[in-house]
Scaffold this active site. Structure first.
Site, PDB file in Angstrom:
ATOM      1  N   SER A  84       1.371  -7.709  32.331  1.00 31.32           N
ATOM      2  CA  SER A  84       2.516  -7.767  33.242  1.00 31.32           C
ATOM      3  C   SER A  84       3.169  -6.413  33.452  1.00 31.32           C
ATOM      4  O   SER A  84       3.973  -6.246  34.375  1.00 31.32           O
ATOM      5  CB  SER A  84       3.563  -8.741  32.688  1.00 31.32           C
ATOM      6  OG  SER A  84       4.097  -8.249  31.463  1.00 31.32           O
ATOM      7  N   ASP A 136      12.776  11.780  -5.150  1.00 30.45           N
ATOM      8  CA  ASP A 136      12.337  11.008  -3.982  1.00 30.45           C
ATOM      9  C   ASP A 136      13.196   9.769  -3.788  1.00 30.45           C
ATOM     10  O   ASP A 136      12.694   8.694  -3.455  1.00 30.45           O
ATOM     11  CB  ASP A 136      10.867  10.617  -4.122  1.00 30.45           C
ATOM     12  CG  ASP A 136      10.254  10.169  -2.791  1.00 30.45           C
ATOM     13  OD1 ASP A 136      10.745  10.630  -1.729  1.00 30.45           O
ATOM     14  OD2 ASP A 136       9.308   9.371  -2.803  1.00 30.45           O
ATOM     15  N   GLN A 163       0.862  -1.185   0.000  1.00 28.78           N
ATOM     16  CA  GLN A 163       0.000   0.000   0.000  1.00 28.78           C
ATOM     17  C   GLN A 163       0.890   1.223   0.000  1.00 28.78           C
ATOM     18  O   GLN A 163       1.655   1.442   0.936  1.00 28.78           O
ATOM     19  CB  GLN A 163      -0.886   0.016   1.243  1.00 28.78           C
ATOM     20  CG  GLN A 163      -1.906   1.136   1.259  1.00 28.78           C
ATOM     21  CD  GLN A 163      -3.148   0.781   0.462  1.00 28.78           C
ATOM     22  OE1 GLN A 163      -3.637  -0.331   0.531  1.00 28.78           O
ATOM     23  NE2 GLN A 163      -3.663   1.736  -0.285  1.00 28.78           N
ATOM     24  N   ASP A 218      -6.223   9.544   4.169  1.00 26.40           N
ATOM     25  CA  ASP A 218      -7.031   8.591   3.399  1.00 26.40           C
ATOM     26  C   ASP A 218      -6.325   7.240   3.334  1.00 26.40           C
ATOM     27  O   ASP A 218      -5.701   6.884   2.340  1.00 26.40           O
ATOM     28  CB  ASP A 218      -7.272   9.148   1.999  1.00 26.40           C
ATOM     29  CG  ASP A 218      -8.164   8.259   1.159  1.00 26.40           C
ATOM     30  OD1 ASP A 218      -8.129   8.403  -0.075  1.00 26.40           O
ATOM     31  OD2 ASP A 218      -8.872   7.410   1.734  1.00 26.40           O
ATOM     32  N   THR A 257      -2.342   1.233  -4.593  1.00 25.44           N
ATOM     33  CA  THR A 257      -2.171  -0.094  -4.019  1.00 25.44           C
ATOM     34  C   THR A 257      -1.547  -0.992  -5.074  1.00 25.44           C
ATOM     35  O   THR A 257      -1.950  -0.963  -6.239  1.00 25.44           O
ATOM     36  CB  THR A 257      -3.528  -0.669  -3.579  1.00 25.44           C
ATOM     37  OG1 THR A 257      -4.136   0.228  -2.652  1.00 25.44           O
ATOM     38  CG2 THR A 257      -3.348  -2.023  -2.914  1.00 25.44           C
ATOM     39  N   THR A 258      -0.560  -1.797  -4.674  1.00 24.07           N
ATOM     40  CA  THR A 258       0.133  -2.667  -5.611  1.00 24.07           C
ATOM     41  C   THR A 258      -0.329  -4.108  -5.435  1.00 24.07           C
ATOM     42  O   THR A 258      -0.400  -4.610  -4.313  1.00 24.07           O
ATOM     43  CB  THR A 258       1.657  -2.572  -5.422  1.00 24.07           C
ATOM     44  OG1 THR A 258       2.068  -1.212  -5.589  1.00 24.07           O
ATOM     45  CG2 THR A 258       2.378  -3.428  -6.442  1.00 24.07           C
ATOM     46  N   ASP A 265       0.674  -5.127  25.671  1.00 25.52           N
ATOM     47  CA  ASP A 265       0.960  -5.883  26.897  1.00 25.52           C
ATOM     48  C   ASP A 265      -0.170  -6.890  27.134  1.00 25.52           C
ATOM     49  O   ASP A 265      -1.037  -6.709  27.995  1.00 25.52           O
ATOM     50  CB  ASP A 265       1.102  -4.911  28.065  1.00 25.52           C
ATOM     51  CG  ASP A 265       1.386  -5.614  29.383  1.00 25.52           C
ATOM     52  OD1 ASP A 265       1.088  -5.015  30.444  1.00 25.52           O
ATOM     53  OD2 ASP A 265       1.875  -6.763  29.361  1.00 25.52           O
TER      54      ASP A 265
END
Length: 551
Positions: A478, A212, A96, A438, A101-102, A474
């Site tokens: 604990s 980028d 994502q 989004d 989306t791939t 957790d």
């Protein structure tokens, strides 16, 4: 903090524990080694649900109910294309990204696997957005044929999505490969840097600026071949002419060049970013680091490079010379990509020594890659654990912005709503907020997404919410988080659980093999959680903090 404050903070945690609400039904996107996929999972991700698949048949009304694009959206590519499903069988979700989306896809005629990045047309709000997608496809075709650039197979368009089919990079992420090798030397770093800078040189010679570059945007096509390294994701790339300057601030905080922050830059910025990657390859940490995003930017502008801390005393002078010249704050005096490739340290059979680097460097690289995953998972847990009383103000704000009471905020509604609250954000910055919030790439922000986004801005450090998140991890109550508990949480979120030992080790300041509440707080409030395309969170925070009903 684990030693000094752990006891008192743990007591606070235990006192809050009985009242901290939590839900265990949060969802996460599977990550895999493919184009546009940030991480490789330790096991194959589950198959995507048919109802969520971008190329599954669905009625326009159903699409609208899900916040997807209406059937009458105009053409993005500007020409008719074949039906994707006539050519490819679509498989599981691989990753994502911020804008798409791939999915795994298989060519029906050959049986060859590819990666398909599906971009929702509802996210393409302006003419600029459409041009960005067209340009990304044009640039991928323009660079086609370079052995270290992911190959584009084709682009397709239907009523709801633009699909980019490209070479499948199934070998994993660059940093993951380094970690798996065990033996890692300056010579290996030089080989990898030569490939990365070679891509930069090819881009620049063809009039393309990547803008980028970062380690997660380099994947291996084959996990057994380091030379199969491929540059991916040209979504921010642009064509440029010699002497042309750009002013829009894009990229990622750790890697951004100072002239980008000053809004006057050219292709030299790519060389700076490659220098940052080289620094990380040799040390495991970024050269410009701070506790906040603004602090990172200040460090970038200051330009001080630390060559005193470990492991730099044992790194060759030639490597440090190259880094210094790549990270020259004056762009015109910085080495060009071609000059970098001619440097003695990086040349094939050059002077980079083959002695192994300190194993701590590998550990740092693992931690640098893994820590943000846990923070993001904790953020979702916090968003899901908020009480109705606590989110009343944000709920009111959401309802005010949701002018048509559809249960989702559109771009126009967000823009108008922020204006009502006194925001002075630019249109591009508002678009960035849409992109960040989004989560499901629907083109709108639903209620949970809105809560998570505003939480990210102004509620993360509220102690009661940190307590709720800690309580979620957790499992046995604990007062400590163990590796087994983190593995269970990752399973619930469909997240890869690789390198959790390193997450424990970095956060575990008293070295007892587990994370107490004080150490958890220190981890959650330290550093930067990562920003995508552009940075606007600080200005939005100022706008919303004083708004009526803001928490």
């Amino acid at each position: 903090m684990g030693n000094a404050c752990g006891g008192s903070l743990r007591s606070k945690y235990l006192s809050f524990k009985q009242t901290a609400s939590q839900r265990h039904d949060t969802d996460d996107n599977n990550n895999a080694a493919a184009a546009d996929s940030p991480k490789k999972p330790s096991r194959p991700p589950a198959a995507a649900k048919t109802d969520d698949h971008p190329v599954s048949a669905s009625a326009p009304a159903a699409a609208m109910r899900r916040g997807q694009a209406p059937a009458d959206l105009g053409s993005v590519l500007g020409h008719p294309t074949p039906n994707l499903r006539d050519l490819y069988a679509m498989g599981r979700k691989l990753g994502q990204g911020q804008f798409g989306t791939t999915y795994l896809c298989t060519e029906l005629s050959t049986g060859v696997d590819y990666a398909c990045k599906s971009i929702s047309k509802r996210k393409l709000i302006t003419k600029e957005d459409i041009e960005d997608v067209r340009r990304e496809i044009q640039i991928m075709h323009h660079l086609s044929g370079h052995k270290n650039v992911v190959a584009i197979k084709g682009a397709y368009e239907d009523q709801l999505y633009v699909h980019i089919v490209m070479e499948l990079c199934a070998g994993g992420e660059l940093f993951d490969r380094i970690i798996q090798r065990g033996h890692y030397s300056e010579r290996k770093a030089a080989e990898l840097t030569r490939i990365i800078v070679g891509v930069v040189e090819a881009c620049h010679s063809l009039g393309v600026m990547h803008r980028d570059l970062k380690p997660e945007n380099f994947l291996l096509a084959n996990k057994d071949d380091d030379l199969s390294l491929k540059a991916i994701d040209f979504g921010l790339s642009v064509f440029f002419k010699p002497g042309q300057t750009f002013t829009d601030v894009v990229g990622s905080p750790y890697y951004v060049a100072p002239e980008v922050l000053l809004k006057h830059y050219g292709p030299e910025a790519d060389v700076w970013t490659a220098g940052v990657i080289l620094y990380i390859l040799l040390s495991g940490v970024p050269p410009f680091w701070a506790e906040t995003q603004q602090g990172i930017f200040d460090a970038v502008l200051k330009g001080f490079i630390d060559f005193d801390s470990d492991p730099w005393p044992v790194i060759s002078e030639s490597a440090k010379d190259l880094i210094t010249k790549m990270l020259n704050p004056r762009p015109k005096e910085r080495l060009t990509a071609h000059e970098v490739l001619c440097h003695p340290w990086i040349r094939d059979h050059g002077v980079a020594p083959d002695r192994p680097l300190d194993p701590a460097v590998l550990s740092r690289i693992k931690q640098f890659s893994a820590m943000n995953k846990l923070k993001k998972m904790a953020l979702r847990v916090i968003a899901e654990s908020l009480s109705e009383e606590e989110i009343a103000g944000l709920k009111e704000m959401f309802q005010t912005m949701d002018a048509d009471n559809s249960g989702a905020i559109t771009y126009d509604e967000l823009k108008e709503g922020l204006r009502k609250y006194g925001s002075t954000l630019k249109d591009t910055e508002i678009r960035d907020l849409m992109d960040a919030a989004d989560i499901d790439n629907s083109g709108t922000i639903d209620y949970i997404e809105f809560i998570a986004a505003t939480l990210h801005l102004n509620k993360l450090e509220r102690e009661e919410h940190l307590v709720a998140a800690f309580s979620y991890f957790d499992k046995d109550g604990s007062g400590y988080i163990t590796v087994d508990e983190l593995q269970q949480a990752c399973k619930e979120h469909n997240m890869p659980d690789a390198f959790l030992d390193d997450v424990i080790n970095e956060a575990d300041q008293d070295n007892d093999g587990r994370i107490d509440y004080g150490e958890f707080v220190a981890m959650m409030t330290k550093g930067n959680m990562g920003v995508g395309r552009r940075t606007m969170r600080n200005s939005l925070n100022i706008s919303m903090r004083d708004a009526p009903g803001a928490l």
